[in-house]
Enzyme design. Structure first.
Site, PDB file in Angstrom:
ATOM      1  N   LYS A 116      -1.270  -6.981  -9.249  1.00 40.89           N
ATOM      2  CA  LYS A 116      -2.197  -7.146  -8.117  1.00 40.89           C
ATOM      3  C   LYS A 116      -1.760  -6.123  -7.086  1.00 40.89           C
ATOM      4  CE  LYS A 116      -3.049  -8.436  -4.446  1.00 40.89           C
ATOM      5  NZ  LYS A 116      -3.424  -7.460  -3.394  1.00 40.89           N
ATOM      6  N   GLU A 157      -4.949  -3.835  -1.823  1.00 41.92           N
ATOM      7  CA  GLU A 157      -6.395  -3.596  -1.799  1.00 41.92           C
ATOM      8  C   GLU A 157      -6.753  -2.393  -0.933  1.00 41.92           C
ATOM      9  OE1 GLU A 157      -4.556  -5.879  -0.441  1.00 41.92           O
ATOM     10  OE2 GLU A 157      -5.611  -7.130   1.041  1.00 41.92           O
ATOM     11  N   ARG A 158      -5.732  -1.798  -0.271  1.00 37.40           N
ATOM     12  CA  ARG A 158      -6.039  -0.662   0.607  1.00 37.40           C
ATOM     13  C   ARG A 158      -6.059   0.662  -0.154  1.00 37.40           C
ATOM     14  NH1 ARG A 158      -2.191  -1.908   5.637  1.00 37.40           N
ATOM     15  NH2 ARG A 158      -1.465  -3.744   4.542  1.00 37.40           N
ATOM     16  N   GLU A 167       9.647  -4.417  12.782  1.00 32.88           N
ATOM     17  CA  GLU A 167       9.293  -3.200  12.038  1.00 32.88           C
ATOM     18  C   GLU A 167       8.020  -2.595  12.627  1.00 32.88           C
ATOM     19  OE1 GLU A 167       7.697  -3.831   8.012  1.00 32.88           O
ATOM     20  OE2 GLU A 167       8.959  -2.179   7.338  1.00 32.88           O
ATOM     21  N   SER A 226       5.415  -6.995   3.231  1.00 30.88           N
ATOM     22  CA  SER A 226       6.021  -7.338   4.520  1.00 30.88           C
ATOM     23  C   SER A 226       6.781  -8.674   4.413  1.00 30.88           C
ATOM     24  CB  SER A 226       4.946  -7.390   5.606  1.00 30.88           C
ATOM     25  OG  SER A 226       3.887  -8.213   5.197  1.00 30.88           O
ATOM     26  N   PHE A 279       0.809  -1.222   0.000  1.00 30.72           N
ATOM     27  CA  PHE A 279       0.000   0.000   0.000  1.00 30.72           C
ATOM     28  C   PHE A 279       0.840   1.268   0.000  1.00 30.72           C
ATOM     29  CE2 PHE A 279       0.953  -0.030   4.541  1.00 30.72           C
ATOM     30  CZ  PHE A 279       1.047   1.319   4.828  1.00 30.72           C
ATOM     31  N   CYS A 332       9.552   1.875   3.393  1.00 27.08           N
ATOM     32  CA  CYS A 332      10.523   0.823   3.685  1.00 27.08           C
ATOM     33  C   CYS A 332      11.931   1.406   3.754  1.00 27.08           C
ATOM     34  CB  CYS A 332      10.462  -0.268   2.635  1.00 27.08           C
ATOM     35  SG  CYS A 332      11.047   0.294   1.057  1.00 27.08           S
TER      36      CYS A 332
HETATM   37  P1  NAD Z   1       1.571  -6.588   2.987  1.00 31.68           P
HETATM   38  O1  NAD Z   1       2.605  -7.645   3.063  1.00 31.68           O
HETATM   39  O2  NAD Z   1       0.460  -6.604   3.972  1.00 31.68           O
HETATM   40  O3  NAD Z   1       0.870  -6.600   1.551  1.00 31.68           O
HETATM   41  C1  NAD Z   1       1.616  -6.623   0.355  1.00 31.68           C
HETATM   42  C2  NAD Z   1       0.819  -7.361  -0.704  1.00 31.68           C
HETATM   43  O4  NAD Z   1       0.624  -8.701  -0.295  1.00 31.68           O
HETATM   44  C3  NAD Z   1      -0.563  -6.769  -0.950  1.00 31.68           C
HETATM   45  O5  NAD Z   1      -0.814  -6.751  -2.338  1.00 31.68           O
HETATM   46  C4  NAD Z   1      -1.483  -7.724  -0.213  1.00 31.68           C
HETATM   47  O6  NAD Z   1      -2.751  -7.831  -0.825  1.00 31.68           O
HETATM   48  C5  NAD Z   1      -0.748  -9.047  -0.298  1.00 31.68           C
HETATM   49  N1  NAD Z   1      -1.031  -9.898   0.865  1.00 31.68           N
HETATM   50  C6  NAD Z   1      -1.336  -9.499   2.120  1.00 31.68           C
HETATM   51  N2  NAD Z   1      -1.512 -10.561   2.918  1.00 31.68           N
HETATM   52  C7  NAD Z   1      -1.305 -11.661   2.166  1.00 31.68           C
HETATM   53  C8  NAD Z   1      -1.322 -13.069   2.431  1.00 31.68           C
HETATM   54  N3  NAD Z   1      -1.598 -13.544   3.646  1.00 31.68           N
HETATM   55  N4  NAD Z   1      -1.048 -13.910   1.426  1.00 31.68           N
HETATM   56  C9  NAD Z   1      -0.760 -13.445   0.207  1.00 31.68           C
HETATM   57  N5  NAD Z   1      -0.725 -12.118  -0.108  1.00 31.68           N
HETATM   58  C10 NAD Z   1      -0.984 -11.238   0.856  1.00 31.68           C
HETATM   59  O7  NAD Z   1       2.356  -5.196   3.022  1.00 31.68           O
HETATM   60  P2  NAD Z   1       1.743  -3.725   3.132  1.00 31.68           P
HETATM   61  O8  NAD Z   1       1.244  -3.516   4.523  1.00 31.68           O
HETATM   62  O9  NAD Z   1       0.856  -3.436   1.995  1.00 31.68           O
HETATM   63  O10 NAD Z   1       3.061  -2.850   2.901  1.00 31.68           O
HETATM   64  C11 NAD Z   1       3.932  -2.507   3.944  1.00 31.68           C
HETATM   65  C12 NAD Z   1       5.095  -3.459   4.016  1.00 31.68           C
HETATM   66  O11 NAD Z   1       5.791  -3.466   2.782  1.00 31.68           O
HETATM   67  C13 NAD Z   1       6.121  -3.051   5.058  1.00 31.68           C
HETATM   68  O12 NAD Z   1       6.599  -4.205   5.696  1.00 31.68           O
HETATM   69  C14 NAD Z   1       7.223  -2.411   4.227  1.00 31.68           C
HETATM   70  O13 NAD Z   1       8.500  -2.406   4.813  1.00 31.68           O
HETATM   71  C15 NAD Z   1       7.179  -3.248   3.017  1.00 31.68           C
HETATM   72  N6  NAD Z   1       7.794  -2.584   1.871  1.00 31.68           N
HETATM   73  C16 NAD Z   1       8.993  -3.052   1.437  1.00 31.68           C
HETATM   74  C17 NAD Z   1       9.626  -2.422   0.377  1.00 31.68           C
HETATM   75  C18 NAD Z   1      10.933  -2.935  -0.138  1.00 31.68           C
HETATM   76  O14 NAD Z   1      11.313  -2.581  -1.240  1.00 31.68           O
HETATM   77  N7  NAD Z   1      11.643  -3.764   0.603  1.00 31.68           N
HETATM   78  C19 NAD Z   1       9.024  -1.323  -0.243  1.00 31.68           C
HETATM   79  C20 NAD Z   1       7.785  -0.888   0.231  1.00 31.68           C
HETATM   80  C21 NAD Z   1       7.177  -1.531   1.296  1.00 31.68           C
END
Ligand code: NAD
Length: 498
Positions: A172, A175-176, A382, A225, A148, A280
């Protein structure tokens, strides 16, 4: 209520039964519903991708690049509207949303040079009458799953390079805040991209699993994450796909005794609290080296943090806006309580912050802890909010060790005037991206982005030439056009150039 649909085959497509809530973080209410897709919706997108991809791959790279040039112009022309839409779902302030779009566009600019980046290698005369050359070919249909916190930049990191390389791309998004990714796909169509080459399917785990299990998707790029990143990597690679999966972070800012503290305070305020810490590459941990540095820094940091203005995302004077959801705010507040319980000194407590006229908005004030220890769980994990933790280090060696031993290894920064210390630190620290007097060292588009340890699963980074490698496969051709003078080779022995 506004509905956010998939973008399949060049058109909006509403599937079915399941819907997710998209909040207005400034007000705290649900502002839209997003389709949560199923394997059937993915199958529809796959049909379109299969139909469109061969012709797109056969389109010469210069023509593919022209779509990117046109897309860049269209995004620039729509910048204000995109930033407003992005802020309204994410909560980051407008200037920061423009930065989100702009950093993505920089990868599109890189993709405009794709004819050059796709050139293969050639060896003339590798043997008698023998030349060897290699070419980079697209993988076919590929996918990206995005978080998101950068709903414009991260999709563009992925689809810009993947599509320019000749692939069909299925996105994909989170969804937020799913509206901006759909808008970007619409603008790609307006730029001349054939239908079926960039499609957006919304959803949660159900859609993600459908992507991971779809045989005809050859590569998946994920950002989110760490636990989910690891899951995506395991399931995707078990299914034979190429996968890069980037995860969470806990970036440290090392402050050496000779650093310019006023500059550090200014940089830290932005890097720790900008975008409410939901980056991140934020700097949520500061590590001053030596008591004198720590005390001097603390004295300057406190008024700077107290002066931060939290406001709605359209407030041009606000330093940062609300966080993305109430659930996320609760999670941040749980970590604040945890850090206090673990013995951290809660110097500034941002919990319970209310913005007048927006009492239901997902706001949280800036929070600052001193005397945080490496054994605290709140340090090891985190938080992803506007919370800065100060961990005091006794020596340079301690300062190298802390980020190096942390489970995450995304980014790190060192603030110093000492070139030798900076050079030594950059060489030794066990982290993927390093800033020297640069608080948020996100590499420019023509370099590559990627963290280490639990911040990155897989071997190939995002964008730059690593992106081109990730989205293509190399074919190597060995050809012989003999002049007739070489005869009598033993065809039963493995050929060598000896
Ligand atoms: P998230 O992991 O909750 O979601 C990321 C994606 O995964 C979304 O599209 C979501 O729909 C999907 N998802 C969520 N739960 C899932 C599951 N159980 N099974 C399969 N898919 C699932 O992350 P977020 O809250 O949207 O974003 C924040 C996180 O992303 C933080 O941890 C941040 O550090 C990380 N991030 C990392 C980078 C990087 O380059 N390393 C960059 C930006 C954000």
């Amino acid at each position: 209520m506004r509905k956010i649909d998939h973008f399949i085959g060049g058109a909006s497509y509403a599937s079915g039964e399941r819907q997710g809530d998209v909040f207005d973080p400034n007000q705290g209410n649900v502002q839209a519903h997003v389709n949560l897709g199923t394997a059937a919706d993915l199958a529809r997108a796959m049909d379109n991708a299969r139909a469109a991809q061969p012709a797109w791959a056969a389109t010469n790279p210069q023509r593919r690049a022209r779509v990117m040039f046109k897309f860049k112009e269209l995004v620039e022309a729509n910048m204000d509207a995109l930033a407003l839409l992005l802020s309204s779902e994410h909560g980051k302030v407008i200037a920061d949303s423009k930065g989100d779009v702009q950093r993505g566009l920089e990868v599109i600019e890189f993709a405009c040079g794709i004819p050059h980046a796709l050139k293969g290698e050639h060896t003339q005369g590798a043997g008698p009458g023998i030349d060897v050359y290699s070419m980079r070919q697209p993988l076919g249909i590929v996918a990206g799953i995005t978080p998101f916190n950068f709903p414009a930049m991260i999709p563009m990191w992925m689809f810009g390079v993947a599509i320019a390389c000749g692939n069909a791309f299925i996105l994909k998004p989170s969804e937020r805040d799913p509206s901006v990714p759909v808008r970007l796909a619409e603008l790609m169509k307006e730029a001349g991209l054939p239908d079926g080459i960039l499609q957006v399917v919304h959803g949660d785990k159900e859609m993600v699993d459908a992507i991971l299990d779809e045989d005809d998707i050859k590569a998946v790029s994920f950002v989110g994450s760490s636990d989910i990143a690891q899951y995506i990597y395991s399931r995707g690679t078990a299914n034979g796909k190429r996968v890069q999966a980037f995860g969470g972070a806990k970036n440290h800012g090392i402050v050496m005794p000779d650093a310019d503290l006023d500059q550090v305070v200014n940089d830290l305020a932005g890097a720790a609290f900008g975008s409410a810490g939901e980056r991140c590459m934020a700097l949520p941990v500061v590590v001053p080296v030596g008591e004198k540095t720590a005390n001097g820094l603390r004295e300057k940091l406190i008024p700077a943090i107290e002066a931060l203005r939290v406001g709605v995302s359209t407030d041009a004077d606000a330093h940062y806006g609300p966080v993305v959801t109430a659930v996320h705010r609760e999670r941040i507040e749980t970590y604040v309580q945890m850090c206090a319980d673990e013995g951290g000194e809660l110097v500034i407590d941002g919990r319970g912050f209310k913005l007048q006229g927006h009492e239901e908005g997902f706001f949280i004030g800036p929070t600052f802890f001193d005397h945080v220890k490496p054994n605290f769980r709140s340090y090891q994990e985190e938080i992803f909010g506007p919370v800065l933790q100060m961990v005091r280090a006794d020596s340079f060696e301690d300062a190298v060790r802390l980020p190096s031993e942390h489970q995450y290894g995304n980014g790190v920064a060192i603030f110093t005037r000492n070139g030798h210390a900076a050079r030594e630190f950059a060489a030794r620290v066990n982290v993927g991206m390093v800033g020297i007097n640069v608080p948020i060292p996100v590499p420019v588009a023509y370099h590559t982005f990627g963290g280490w340890k639990r911040s990155g699963f897989g071997d190939i980074n995002q964008h730059g030439m690593e992106g081109v490698r990730f989205w293509t496969k190399t074919k190597t051709v060995t050809q012989r056009w003999p002049d007739g003078s070489v005869t009598g080779e033993n065809a039963f022995v493995i050929p060598t150039m000896g």
